[in-house]
Scaffold this motif. Structure first.
Motif, PDB file in Angstrom:
ATOM      1  N   LEU A   1       0.532  -1.385   0.102  1.00 33.12           N
ATOM      2  CA  LEU A   1      -0.303   0.017   0.039  1.00 33.12           C
ATOM      3  C   LEU A   1       0.594   0.936  -0.361  1.00 33.12           C
ATOM      4  O   LEU A   1       0.685   2.390  -0.238  1.00 33.12           O
ATOM      5  CB  LEU A   1      -0.864  -0.319   0.844  1.00 33.12           C
ATOM      6  N   GLU A   2       1.977   1.004   0.405  1.00 35.25           N
ATOM      7  CA  GLU A   2       2.889   2.134   0.800  1.00 35.25           C
ATOM      8  C   GLU A   2       3.876   2.533  -0.469  1.00 35.25           C
ATOM      9  O   GLU A   2       3.526   4.050  -1.402  1.00 35.25           O
ATOM     10  CB  GLU A   2       4.334   2.006   1.512  1.00 35.25           C
ATOM     11  N   ALA A   3       3.723   1.245  -1.099  1.00 33.95           N
ATOM     12  CA  ALA A   3       4.675   1.642  -2.667  1.00 33.95           C
ATOM     13  C   ALA A   3       3.559   2.403  -3.483  1.00 33.95           C
ATOM     14  O   ALA A   3       4.392   2.395  -4.625  1.00 33.95           O
ATOM     15  CB  ALA A   3       5.025  -0.128  -3.411  1.00 33.95           C
TER      16      ALA A   3
ATOM     17  N   ALA B   1      10.404  -0.124  -2.143  1.00 32.21           N
ATOM     18  CA  ALA B   1      10.921   0.443  -1.432  1.00 32.21           C
ATOM     19  C   ALA B   1      10.812   0.781  -0.152  1.00 32.21           C
ATOM     20  O   ALA B   1      11.427   1.377   0.893  1.00 32.21           O
ATOM     21  CB  ALA B   1      11.630   2.257  -2.310  1.00 32.21           C
ATOM     22  N   SER B   2       9.343   0.487   0.200  1.00 28.71           N
ATOM     23  CA  SER B   2       9.069   0.192   1.314  1.00 28.71           C
ATOM     24  C   SER B   2       9.769  -0.594   2.887  1.00 28.71           C
ATOM     25  O   SER B   2      10.044  -2.114   2.287  1.00 28.71           O
ATOM     26  CB  SER B   2       7.423  -0.128   1.400  1.00 28.71           C
ATOM     27  N   ALA B   3       9.310  -0.004   3.599  1.00 26.03           N
ATOM     28  CA  ALA B   3      10.596  -0.596   4.893  1.00 26.03           C
ATOM     29  C   ALA B   3      10.105  -1.914   5.155  1.00 26.03           C
ATOM     30  O   ALA B   3      10.359  -2.768   5.777  1.00 26.03           O
ATOM     31  CB  ALA B   3      11.013   0.624   5.225  1.00 26.03           C
ATOM     32  N   ILE B   4       8.809  -0.578   5.914  1.00 26.58           N
ATOM     33  CA  ILE B   4       7.654  -2.598   6.683  1.00 26.58           C
ATOM     34  C   ILE B   4       7.926  -2.930   5.124  1.00 26.58           C
ATOM     35  O   ILE B   4       7.668  -4.204   6.582  1.00 26.58           O
ATOM     36  CB  ILE B   4       6.252  -1.209   6.420  1.00 26.58           C
ATOM     37  N   GLY B   5       7.155  -2.967   3.715  1.00 27.77           N
ATOM     38  CA  GLY B   5       7.056  -3.848   3.236  1.00 27.77           C
ATOM     39  C   GLY B   5       8.262  -5.275   3.472  1.00 27.77           C
ATOM     40  O   GLY B   5       8.040  -6.206   3.571  1.00 27.77           O
TER      41      GLY B   5
END
Lengths: 493, 493
Positions: B189-191, B270-274
């Protein structure tokens, strides 16, 4: 949302008053006991029945008269009356396992075998004032035969009860099933020409036989007596001649069943119902012999008076005869752990037809307490082998060790808390009651070995050993990684 | 008294709506299944916990907001406020096993080991509108680890779930444990630059992936679609570019875990949480290998979306992959029998401290239905040998026979109904599912023999045999009384 939550006071983390939780061995020990009892019941042809915890107040019945407070004694609530949904009925949690059996026997009377032998084990609920050791949810364990008028059903339940007690570990000689008969008492009352309006009072007084003894009951049946506090207790008003057969009944236990039955025949005199009662006891005595249950296991004993007011025929009680120490350190007999008898009217409320029934209820908590007092419950080590975590990055290695142990049938787990403080891991293993801890740091991993720590021996050494002995660490041994399972087996046996 | 009773209408012998009773095999088959699961849980270091059925509404929590109708969804009632007695608290029956675990974890936080692994099995109650196959009391079977932030706890539960399914009889290949991670979705979702206010809508739409497939979800995430009835369902309003990573996530299952993880890494960009989520899944995959659980038993599968909205980390689901026939005779996969995942805030409501936890719940009724569909439950003959009563005066002899059989470990009972009509006794034996009936009239007794009737063979002959064959009565044999046990053994094997 987060803001709202902050404003709300935190809920109290508490069971409601009078309720409790059961942890670990509390659960497994009770379960092991009930499983053994169920096996005996099953072998006697009894089928399990598990009714819903919730019944209509109407079906439970006992509490109907008090229409203003239908929840006196039970936990009850009224369903919302919703079109197509809630019925507006009063619902309640069952307060025993007999009332639901009555409902089932009526509801399924065309489908169930007749006679219907069933056992039931499960919680019941009482809306009573809780007190020390008195809970509002507790277990019952019942076996009943519905639809048989034969005293063979009663004899069978007495034999089964003796078998069940032995199955859970109570040794022969440490228990006795005592059998009496309400009909014999009725015969005695008839022989003594006790008036109908006095019968209930007589029953209430002989119920005190255990406490006040023969002379106490004589006084209570006749002119009354003073209790320990000096208060005067009114007598029933029988003459001494009338009281004599009642006392003869209570004290008629002889050297064996034959002698007891002779005494009872004398006590009931010419009463027909009394003779019927004695005949029933004689038949039960004969059936017990036929089932290879000797008098040291189940015996005719007219001093059993508990429940005589409730039951309509044979009455039985199982007592544990070994001694335990009470709260004040005094020796006393453990006492009653089960009771039952024959009762009428079980199904009649629903169908109008009389259906004879007989049954027994084991006091689950009391019997479990007895097993614990005798060291017969919870003796096995229950804790798991704890695989400690020296190196957070090698969690997979530790999980492999635990999996190997489990595959070999050994209870095992990896420490899953924060592994930073190794002392916490050993404290954890201790709290878990683990018999063994497994330790493997980077050094041991490189050398292909593990440390196997005997926690039971370790605790003994910590308590008893000298500093030198302690330093020698005999409780901790290094073994090749491949010998892990064998090394643990050597310790836990 | 008798007069009063006549006037009262008879109570209905019925369970309340939405409640049911469990008879015989219903009880034993479920118990056997749960016992096998408990053994696996125990071996993994999980301890049993049995909380009280009744909790305060305050502790249950979920229903607090609706102060006017605190019993919406739960069965609740208010205690009478009595000085020294009832507290005036609202009490309720537990609606699941997780809320009581939260209360226990908070109440006993200083006494319980940490992490605390526990399992719980028992009834829960829901005050819902009952329907066909939907009951207001049903069983749950949960295992949870409270207090461990390590995904080793999640991996362990997935491995244990696979072991438990095999322990109850589901063959390897007939089930799969699928594992996903909420954090990966968050990364996606962030990406995709999905706005915070859109996230919930996205979750709701991907929940339909099972039903509407890839293209359906694409439409739902973007411009909307028409359902089967022609009704227009509004889309979330993402661009196709935004929807792409979400669809990539849902369809990222590869040929093996390594391929799936590669696909997921691409989807989270590039999402860190991902990335954290993918790392967790990779760690779980490694731990499963370490525990000797191959990908045919538990596998990373991002198409598992059920519960993604509720859980905060790893999510898992166990599916049975064999086919059964549905109500309409069509083949379909049996489907999900267990689900779980990692959740926060379990204890926080009570203490203000975050405590990480992960757990799984097995759908007891569904799993039992699966065992029945596969013929894995209730195959053993459960009925007792029935000793019939030809001669009422020789009840003791019949009881001796039953006792001998039981002493040999054979389930046996004497017929305890009215023995007058012998046909009724055989009908009874039939209804009991008894494999054998024992018959001894006065003639047989005099000759020292018994008739042993094979009821299973008898039923087959009655259905298939010619009159001559039937007359030969091969199902009934006469044996010396002393050979009773051996003769019964020959038949029941």
């Amino acid at each position: 949302m987060a803001k709202d939550q902050k404003k709300q006071p935190r809920p109290r983390a508490e069971t409601p008053k009078g309720f409790r939780d059961y942890f670990g061995a509390d659960v497994t020990e009770r379960k092991a006991m009930l499983d053994r009892i169920a096996e005996i019941y099953h072998r006697h042809g009894f089928d399990p029945l598990e009714t819903s915890a919730v019944e209509t107040v109407e079906a439970l019945g006992k509490f109907l008269p008090d229409v203003d407070r239908p929840n006196a004694g039970v936990f009850a609530w009224q369903e919302e009356a919703v079109p197509g949904g809630g019925s507006g009925d009063w619902l309640a949690l069952r307060y025993d396992l007999t009332a639901p059996l009555a409902r089932v026997a009526a509801q399924f009377r065309n489908d169930l075998p007749s006679p219907y032998r069933r056992y039931a084990m499960g919680p019941v609920w009482r809306n009573e004032k809780p007190g020390p050791g008195r809970f509002r949810q507790f277990y019952q364990c019942d076996a009943d035969t519905v639809g048989s008028a034969s005293v063979a059903a009663d004899a069978e339940i007495c034999a089964m009860l003796a078998d069940a007690l032995e199955a859970v570990g109570i040794a022969r000689g440490d228990y006795i099933v005592r059998i009496n008969n309400r009909k014999v008492l009725n015969g005695v009352l008839e022989a003594a020409e006790v008036r109908a309006d006095q019968a209930e009072d007589v029953l209430r007084q002989i119920d005190k036989f255990d406490k006040v003894g023969r002379d106490g009951v004589l006084a209570l049946l006749t002119v009354g007596r003073k209790d320990d506090s000096g208060a005067v207790i009114e007598g029933v008003g029988l003459t001494e001649a009338q009281a004599a057969p009642v006392l003869a009944f209570l004290t008629s236990k002889g050297a064996d069943n034959a002698a007891t039955l002779d005494n009872l025949r004398a006590a009931v005199g010419a009463s027909a119902i009394g003779a019927e009662g004695v005949d029933e006891l004689a038949e039960i005595a004969g059936l017990l012999v036929a089932m290879d249950v000797a008098e040291d296991r189940a015996v005719i004993d007219p001093s059993v008076v508990r429940g005589l007011g409730y039951y309509t025929g044979p009455v039985f009680e199982a007592e544990l005869t070994f001694e335990i120490l009470d709260d004040k350190g005094r020796k006393r007999q453990f006492g009653s752990v089960a009771g039952g008898g024959r009762y009428d009217g079980l199904v009649e409320r629903f169908t109008g037809q009389k259906v004879p029934a007989t049954g027994v209820s084991i006091g689950v908590d009391r019997l479990l307490a007895a097993l614990r007092a005798k060291g017969l419950a919870g003796t096995e080590a229950q804790g798991p082998v704890v695989v400690t975590v020296m190196d957070r990055d090698r969690m997979a290695d530790y999980q492999t060790m635990a999996a190997e142990l489990r595959a070999a049938g050994i209870r095992a787990e990896v420490y899953l808390g924060n592994p930073k403080n190794f002392g916490n891991q050993l404290k954890y293993a201790d709290k878990r009651g683990g018999p063994v801890a497994i330790i493997q740091g980077g050094d041991e991993a490189a050398r292909g070995v593990v440390q196997v720590k005997d926690l039971v021996l370790g605790a003994r050494i910590a308590a008893e050993a000298s500093l030198d002995e302690w330093k020698a660490q005999p409780a901790q041994t290094e073994v090749p990684r491949a010998d892990l399972v064998a090394a643990v087996r050597r310790i836990i046996g």
